[in-house]
Design a protein around this motif. Sequence first.
Motif, PDB file in Angstrom:
ATOM      1  N   ASP A  45      53.854  19.515  48.533  1.00  0.00           N
ATOM      2  CA  ASP A  45      53.040  20.017  47.681  1.00  0.00           C
ATOM      3  C   ASP A  45      53.475  19.145  46.944  1.00  0.00           C
ATOM      4  O   ASP A  45      52.438  18.655  45.824  1.00  0.00           O
ATOM      5  CB  ASP A  45      53.821  21.210  47.433  1.00  0.00           C
ATOM      6  N   LEU A  46      54.966  18.012  46.815  1.00  0.00           N
ATOM      7  CA  LEU A  46      55.001  16.692  46.007  1.00  0.00           C
ATOM      8  C   LEU A  46      55.043  15.682  46.192  1.00  0.00           C
ATOM      9  O   LEU A  46      54.618  14.690  45.912  1.00  0.00           O
ATOM     10  CB  LEU A  46      56.277  17.137  45.235  1.00  0.00           C
ATOM     11  N   GLY A  60      59.395  23.122  39.123  1.00  0.00           N
ATOM     12  CA  GLY A  60      58.503  22.210  37.710  1.00  0.00           C
ATOM     13  C   GLY A  60      57.677  22.354  38.017  1.00  0.00           C
ATOM     14  O   GLY A  60      55.669  23.086  37.478  1.00  0.00           O
ATOM     15  N   LYS A  61      56.319  22.021  38.575  1.00  0.00           N
ATOM     16  CA  LYS A  61      55.227  21.207  39.181  1.00  0.00           C
ATOM     17  C   LYS A  61      54.381  22.359  39.570  1.00  0.00           C
ATOM     18  O   LYS A  61      53.895  23.019  39.872  1.00  0.00           O
ATOM     19  CB  LYS A  61      55.016  19.838  39.810  1.00  0.00           C
ATOM     20  N   ARG A  62      55.400  22.979  40.561  1.00  0.00           N
ATOM     21  CA  ARG A  62      55.049  24.502  41.481  1.00  0.00           C
ATOM     22  C   ARG A  62      54.075  25.655  40.689  1.00  0.00           C
ATOM     23  O   ARG A  62      54.161  26.437  40.677  1.00  0.00           O
ATOM     24  CB  ARG A  62      55.783  24.891  42.423  1.00  0.00           C
ATOM     25  N   PRO A 102      59.288  24.202  32.818  1.00  0.00           N
ATOM     26  CA  PRO A 102      60.816  23.037  33.313  1.00  0.00           C
ATOM     27  C   PRO A 102      62.168  24.055  34.227  1.00  0.00           C
ATOM     28  O   PRO A 102      62.170  25.278  33.384  1.00  0.00           O
ATOM     29  CB  PRO A 102      61.161  22.822  32.244  1.00  0.00           C
ATOM     30  N   ASP A 114      64.614  15.394  43.026  1.00  0.00           N
ATOM     31  CA  ASP A 114      63.375  16.039  43.867  1.00  0.00           C
ATOM     32  C   ASP A 114      62.825  17.840  43.742  1.00  0.00           C
ATOM     33  O   ASP A 114      61.455  17.774  43.887  1.00  0.00           O
ATOM     34  CB  ASP A 114      63.171  15.731  45.124  1.00  0.00           C
ATOM     35  N   TYR A 167      59.736  30.443  46.630  1.00  0.00           N
ATOM     36  CA  TYR A 167      59.676  28.973  46.843  1.00  0.00           C
ATOM     37  C   TYR A 167      59.979  28.329  48.319  1.00  0.00           C
ATOM     38  O   TYR A 167      59.227  28.506  49.163  1.00  0.00           O
ATOM     39  CB  TYR A 167      59.800  27.665  45.705  1.00  0.00           C
ATOM     40  N   GLU A 201      64.133  19.537  41.480  1.00  0.00           N
ATOM     41  CA  GLU A 201      63.719  20.060  40.819  1.00  0.00           C
ATOM     42  C   GLU A 201      62.092  19.779  40.001  1.00  0.00           C
ATOM     43  O   GLU A 201      61.199  20.687  39.472  1.00  0.00           O
ATOM     44  CB  GLU A 201      64.744  19.700  39.432  1.00  0.00           C
ATOM     45  N   ASP A 202      61.970  18.532  40.328  1.00  0.00           N
ATOM     46  CA  ASP A 202      60.422  18.321  40.796  1.00  0.00           C
ATOM     47  C   ASP A 202      59.205  19.487  41.051  1.00  0.00           C
ATOM     48  O   ASP A 202      58.597  19.434  40.146  1.00  0.00           O
ATOM     49  CB  ASP A 202      59.897  17.214  40.735  1.00  0.00           C
ATOM     50  N   VAL A 203      59.663  19.900  42.012  1.00  0.00           N
ATOM     51  CA  VAL A 203      58.740  20.655  42.813  1.00  0.00           C
ATOM     52  C   VAL A 203      58.986  21.859  42.687  1.00  0.00           C
ATOM     53  O   VAL A 203      58.436  22.741  42.924  1.00  0.00           O
ATOM     54  CB  VAL A 203      59.059  20.800  44.563  1.00  0.00           C
ATOM     55  N   SER A 223      55.397  25.715  36.600  1.00  0.00           N
ATOM     56  CA  SER A 223      54.311  24.872  35.669  1.00  0.00           C
ATOM     57  C   SER A 223      55.621  25.612  34.425  1.00  0.00           C
ATOM     58  O   SER A 223      55.111  25.912  33.658  1.00  0.00           O
ATOM     59  CB  SER A 223      53.068  26.053  35.203  1.00  0.00           C
TER      60      SER A 223
END
Length: 136
Positions: free
Chosen positions: A103-104, A26-28, A32, A20, A51, A22-24, A30
Motif C-alpha cells: 500500500d506504500l 504511519g500512513k495506514r 506517527p 519502510d 496491520y 514505520e512509513d507504512v 494516520s
Amino acid sequence: MEYKTEEKAIQIISRVFVDDFEDVLGKRFSIPIVLLPDEESKNADQWISRYINQKLNIEIQGKEVQLNFIGKRYEDDRIYLYIEAENIPDFNSISVENLILTDLFEEQKNLVHFKKNKELKSMVLTKSKSKHTFTY
C-alpha cells in the motif's frame, strides 16, 4: 513460513526494513509510529498486529486461518516479525496472500518461502499478484 507437523502450527517470520515499516504504519493508521528499540512508540505491537492481520492472509480449504503476532526483534535496519497460527490440522494445499508494504510501495515484491515436511517452495508476490496456493 513453515508448517510444524508435531505442533500443528504455522510459524512465520517476516523481515522488513524498519524505516519502510514505520512509513507504512504511519500512513495506514494516520499516526506517527517510531520503531526503534529505545524509542519505540507506545502500542507499537498493537499497530503491527493490526496491520499484519489486514495484509497477510492464509487460507486452508477455503477457511481463513487466524494469525497471531507474537513478537518482534530488531537487527540493524530491519525488523523481524514473528507470527504464528495454532491448531492447524495437516493439509495438502495452502493459499497465502501477502500485501505487506504494497500500500506504500507500488513495486513491492514479497518473497514467500513455505516449508512443509522438509519440502520448500517459494513464490514472489506483488500487489497485482498477491496470492498463491502452495500444494504438497
